[in-house]
Design a protein around this motif. Structure first.
Motif, mmCIF file in Angstrom:
data_model
loop_
_atom_site.group_PDB
_atom_site.id
_atom_site.type_symbol
_atom_site.label_atom_id
_atom_site.label_comp_id
_atom_site.label_asym_id
_atom_site.label_seq_id
_atom_site.Cartn_x
_atom_site.Cartn_y
_atom_site.Cartn_z
ATOM 1 N N ASP A 181 23.402 71.219 -1.462
ATOM 2 C CA ASP A 181 22.758 69.895 -1.691
ATOM 3 C C ASP A 181 21.562 69.766 -1.132
ATOM 4 O O ASP A 181 20.542 69.013 -1.525
ATOM 5 C CB ASP A 181 23.810 68.787 -1.220
ATOM 6 N N SER A 182 21.243 70.493 -0.193
ATOM 7 C CA SER A 182 19.995 70.644 0.616
ATOM 8 C C SER A 182 18.813 70.721 -0.379
ATOM 9 O O SER A 182 17.592 70.395 -0.078
ATOM 10 C CB SER A 182 19.761 71.632 1.796
ATOM 11 N N LEU A 183 19.075 71.624 -1.463
ATOM 12 C CA LEU A 183 17.916 71.979 -2.152
ATOM 13 C C LEU A 183 17.421 70.747 -3.066
ATOM 14 O O LEU A 183 16.290 70.979 -3.582
ATOM 15 C CB LEU A 183 18.484 73.221 -3.133
ATOM 16 N N SER A 184 18.229 69.896 -3.078
ATOM 17 C CA SER A 184 17.874 68.574 -3.871
ATOM 18 C C SER A 184 17.513 67.427 -3.119
ATOM 19 O O SER A 184 17.061 66.465 -3.794
ATOM 20 C CB SER A 184 18.886 68.128 -5.041
ATOM 21 N N LEU A 185 17.174 67.742 -1.788
ATOM 22 C CA LEU A 185 17.035 66.498 -0.971
ATOM 23 C C LEU A 185 15.334 66.441 -0.780
ATOM 24 O O LEU A 185 14.740 67.473 -1.193
ATOM 25 C CB LEU A 185 17.414 66.650 0.281
ATOM 26 N N PRO A 186 14.985 65.453 -0.393
ATOM 27 C CA PRO A 186 13.404 65.444 -0.106
ATOM 28 C C PRO A 186 13.058 66.546 1.072
ATOM 29 O O PRO A 186 13.790 66.845 1.774
ATOM 30 C CB PRO A 186 13.120 64.093 0.514
ATOM 31 N N PRO A 187 11.830 67.033 0.878
ATOM 32 C CA PRO A 187 11.515 68.308 1.729
ATOM 33 C C PRO A 187 11.771 68.011 3.167
ATOM 34 O O PRO A 187 12.187 68.950 3.916
ATOM 35 C CB PRO A 187 9.811 68.214 1.478
ATOM 36 N N GLN A 188 11.480 66.896 3.699
ATOM 37 C CA GLN A 188 11.847 66.718 5.345
ATOM 38 C C GLN A 188 13.286 66.798 5.508
ATOM 39 O O GLN A 188 13.603 66.756 6.532
ATOM 40 C CB GLN A 188 11.060 65.632 5.832
ATOM 41 N N GLU A 189 14.039 66.493 4.603
ATOM 42 C CA GLU A 189 15.498 66.554 4.795
ATOM 43 C C GLU A 189 16.258 67.653 4.574
ATOM 44 O O GLU A 189 17.359 68.053 4.706
ATOM 45 C CB GLU A 189 16.219 65.240 4.152
ATOM 46 N N GLN A 190 15.585 68.784 3.999
ATOM 47 C CA GLN A 190 16.020 69.845 3.541
ATOM 48 C C GLN A 190 16.252 70.992 4.687
ATOM 49 O O GLN A 190 15.612 70.765 5.954
ATOM 50 C CB GLN A 190 15.173 70.797 2.550
ATOM 51 N N ARG A 191 17.208 72.058 4.701
ATOM 52 C CA ARG A 191 17.066 73.205 5.645
ATOM 53 C C ARG A 191 15.665 73.737 5.724
ATOM 54 O O ARG A 191 14.899 73.815 4.914
ATOM 55 C CB ARG A 191 18.213 74.075 5.131
ATOM 56 N N HIS A 192 15.329 74.069 6.691
ATOM 57 C CA HIS A 192 13.907 74.487 6.774
ATOM 58 C C HIS A 192 13.704 75.945 6.041
ATOM 59 O O HIS A 192 14.610 76.539 5.949
ATOM 60 C CB HIS A 192 13.617 74.912 8.188
ATOM 61 N N PRO A 193 12.600 75.927 5.510
ATOM 62 C CA PRO A 193 12.320 77.110 4.601
ATOM 63 C C PRO A 193 12.520 78.482 5.301
ATOM 64 O O PRO A 193 12.715 79.743 4.868
ATOM 65 C CB PRO A 193 10.717 76.979 4.226
ATOM 66 N N VAL A 194 12.341 78.625 6.613
ATOM 67 C CA VAL A 194 12.744 79.867 7.576
ATOM 68 C C VAL A 194 14.080 80.613 7.060
ATOM 69 O O VAL A 194 14.398 81.467 7.010
ATOM 70 C CB VAL A 194 12.391 79.715 9.100
ATOM 71 N N LEU A 195 15.334 79.218 7.059
ATOM 72 C CA LEU A 195 16.592 79.669 6.822
ATOM 73 C C LEU A 195 16.885 80.256 5.419
ATOM 74 O O LEU A 195 17.269 80.981 5.257
ATOM 75 C CB LEU A 195 17.221 78.669 7.435
ATOM 76 N N MET A 196 16.305 79.265 4.628
ATOM 77 C CA MET A 196 16.281 79.217 3.178
ATOM 78 C C MET A 196 15.781 80.586 2.650
ATOM 79 O O MET A 196 16.355 81.385 1.986
ATOM 80 C CB MET A 196 15.772 78.348 2.426
#
Length: 566
Positions: free
Chosen positions: A174-189
């Motif tokens: 679900d993190s993929l569809s959240l606003p950027p500030q609420e997503q898992r950080h790009p370093v993890l993804m």
């Protein structure tokens, strides 16, 4: 107990609350694994079309990056956390890794690092000038990839425990569809996407491996600016470390392992649940404090993240021939008091064991076999204990010196530690029952059993040349490891932690030493047929894992050279 063949899910998976993930081939139709492989084949074709639009049909429909993943069925929803059954395929498949014979020979060698497991003279003869991470990243810095986020995430999810990552799958999706500030950080993804490409070798998705490596590296600096994203950063460092280590790039792997350890201690993940220490508080203290967890799931992920770091540090420090980085002493700031890890499902179901601030690992060694607590016996907790034994056995045996015999303390500690390994092995599910466990538990138990036997080897092997008892125990442990390998099927190899290859390499080293002893016996060489058969059995399974992980492939070449008499 084996699968009873019930539909829609067997009784064993139902009891484990994993009925949605249950699948088996009854010969009456395609399994979800087979359907997944067909999906992968179609996706690879689509990737080729996106890369070469001039060769594609004019009516080609492009993928909408804002749409839900094509893998989701219409019944999936953002609230259906951890529901594999909501997907239209099984998560148990990934593209076939490259065969051993097709690897770039330069990838079979780590950077020159002096360790007993890696022959530095061999590595120095190989050219790494064009294999550095910097050149690899620069070469792909301008490359663009099709919108593959959902695809790569679904490829990775079944392999997350292979990489040591234990997260809530539903929230990760679900993190993929959240606003950027609420997503898992790009370093993890990006680290996740990197591993998905790595595991997709030699499929077309693997060509983006260096791209996602460069993106992960570029995201590290940004992640360090946000304390709220520290857990994502630590998880990413662990995955980067394991990526480099399994590829034989030991220096880089060691670097990111140490970084993960330092960050975990800085954020006090080693003391989750403990009362904060009020030692010389000042204005700087707050800058490293993680925000309170939102719920039990987030708290559980922090606990799981610390033990991910611990497993990486304890197991691979042995291979790297260096002291472990994570501290664990009686000092208030250095004591590991984070409670034993549990399944993410347990945290979701509010079945949370709250840490009381007492030592975790040190209590395990002191109270083993005497504690009446039911905590610490989940599969993930057993994995941590196996890591502690593996590193502890190596540290104890390597501390021996002629001077230690005079005090007698070494012998006492040696005997006590050996008993600890034996007692731990008795708590494990017997091998004849491991094959009937649910897949994730089976993969973990194979690694746990292997680490237990490898611990016995690490404890005794340094003395096997001059001590007949240590030699016999080392050989017995090596053959027990071979017995464990008989549980490994071709499909299991796709999901095993790469550290198991180093356990097998330890067994091979013992058998190689025994083969040399038998061949040089006087006046006539003794029969070596049994030992050679054991080495061939190890080589067979190591070659399968070596097709995925170049570091294991290197050890395969050493075993083959021994068998060839080189």
């Amino acid at each position: 107990m084996r699968c009873d063949g019930s539909k829609p899910a067997c009784a064993q998976c139902v009891r484990a609350k994993k009925g949605d993930a249950c699948e088996y081939d009854d010969g009456k139709g395609k399994t979800r694994t087979q359907i997944m492989r067909e999906h992968i084949a179609r996706l690879e074709m689509r990737v080729r079309e996106l890369e070469n639009p001039e060769q594609s049909a004019p009516s080609m429909t492009l993928f909408d990056p804002h749409a839900l993943s094509p893998y989701y069925s219409e019944s999936s929803s953002s609230s259906s956390y951890g529901s594999p059954g909501k997907l239209s395929y099984s998560a148990s498949a990934s593209p076939t890794p490259f065969p051993l014979g097709e690897q770039d020979p330069r990838m079979l060698s780590p950077l020159s690092v002096t360790t007993p497991d890696v022959d530095p003279a061999t590595w120095e003869s190989l050219n790494f000038a064009d294999m550095s991470s910097v050149s690899g990243v620069n070469a792909f810095s301008g490359m663009e990839a099709p919108p593959l986020d959902h695809i790569l995430l679904e490829i990775f999810i079944p392999h997350r425990q292979q990489c040591g990552l234990d997260v809530h799958v539903g929230r990760l999706r679900d993190s993929l569809s959240l606003p950027p500030q609420e997503q898992r950080h790009p370093v993890l993804m990006n680290a996740i996407y990197l591993w998905a490409c790595y595991l997709s070798r030699p499929g077309s998705l693997s060509q983006y491996e260096q791209l996602y490596l460069s993106r992960t590296m570029a995201s590290l600096g940004d992640a360090m600016q946000f304390t709220s994203k520290a857990v994502d950063l630590i998880q990413a460092c662990c995955m980067l470390s394991l990526y480099y280590l399994s590829n034989g790039r030991l220096m880089e792997g060691s670097y990111y392992s140490a970084a993960a350890c330092t960050l975990a201690v800085q954020c006090r993940l080693h003391q989750v649940g403990s009362v904060a220490q009020q030692i010389n508080p000042d204005i700087w203290d707050a800058s490293f404090e993680l925000p309170p967890p939102k719920d039990n799931i987030e708290r559980g992920e922090r606990i799981a993240t610390f033990w991910q770091v611990y497993n990486l540090d304890r197991c691979w420090s042995v291979v790297l021939r260096r002291p472990a980085t994570l501290p664990d002493s009686d000092h208030p700031l250095a004591s590991i008091t984070t409670p034993w890890p549990q399944r993410i499902e347990d945290y979701e179901n509010e079945d949370l064991v709250v840490g009381g601030g007492s030592p975790t690992i040190r209590a395990f060694f002191v109270q083993q076999g005497q504690s009446n607590s039911l905590n610490g016996f989940s599969t993930v907790a057993l994995r941590v204990k196996a890591s502690a034994l593996f590193e502890g056995a190596n540290r104890l045996s390597s501390s021996w010196s002629p001077r230690s015999l005079a005090s007698g303390s070494f012998s006492e500690n040696f005997t006590a530690f050996e008993h600890s390994i034996v007692r731990f092995a008795t708590t494990l599910l017997p091998l004849h029952q491991v094959g009937g466990a649910i897949p994730d538990d089976k993969y973990a138990l194979i690694v746990i059993h292997s680490l237990a036997h490898a611990s016995m080897i690490r404890l005794h092997a340094p003395f096997m040349r001059d001590d007949g008892v240590s030699r016999d125990k080392s050989i017995r442990a090596a053959r027990s490891l071979i017995h464990v390998t008989k549980l490994v099927t071709d499909s299991d190899v796709e999901f095993l932690d790469p550290v198991i290859g180093l356990c097998w390499a330890s067994a091979a080293t013992v058998l190689e030493s025994e083969l040399t002893r038998l061949q040089s016996s006087w006046p006539d060489p003794l029969n070596t047929m049994e030992v050679r058969g054991d080495l061939e059995a190890l080589l067979f399974v190591m070659s399968k894992l070596g097709a995925k992980f170049p570091l294991v492939a290197y050890h395969c070449t050493k075993v083959q050279s021994c068998l060839d008499g080189e």
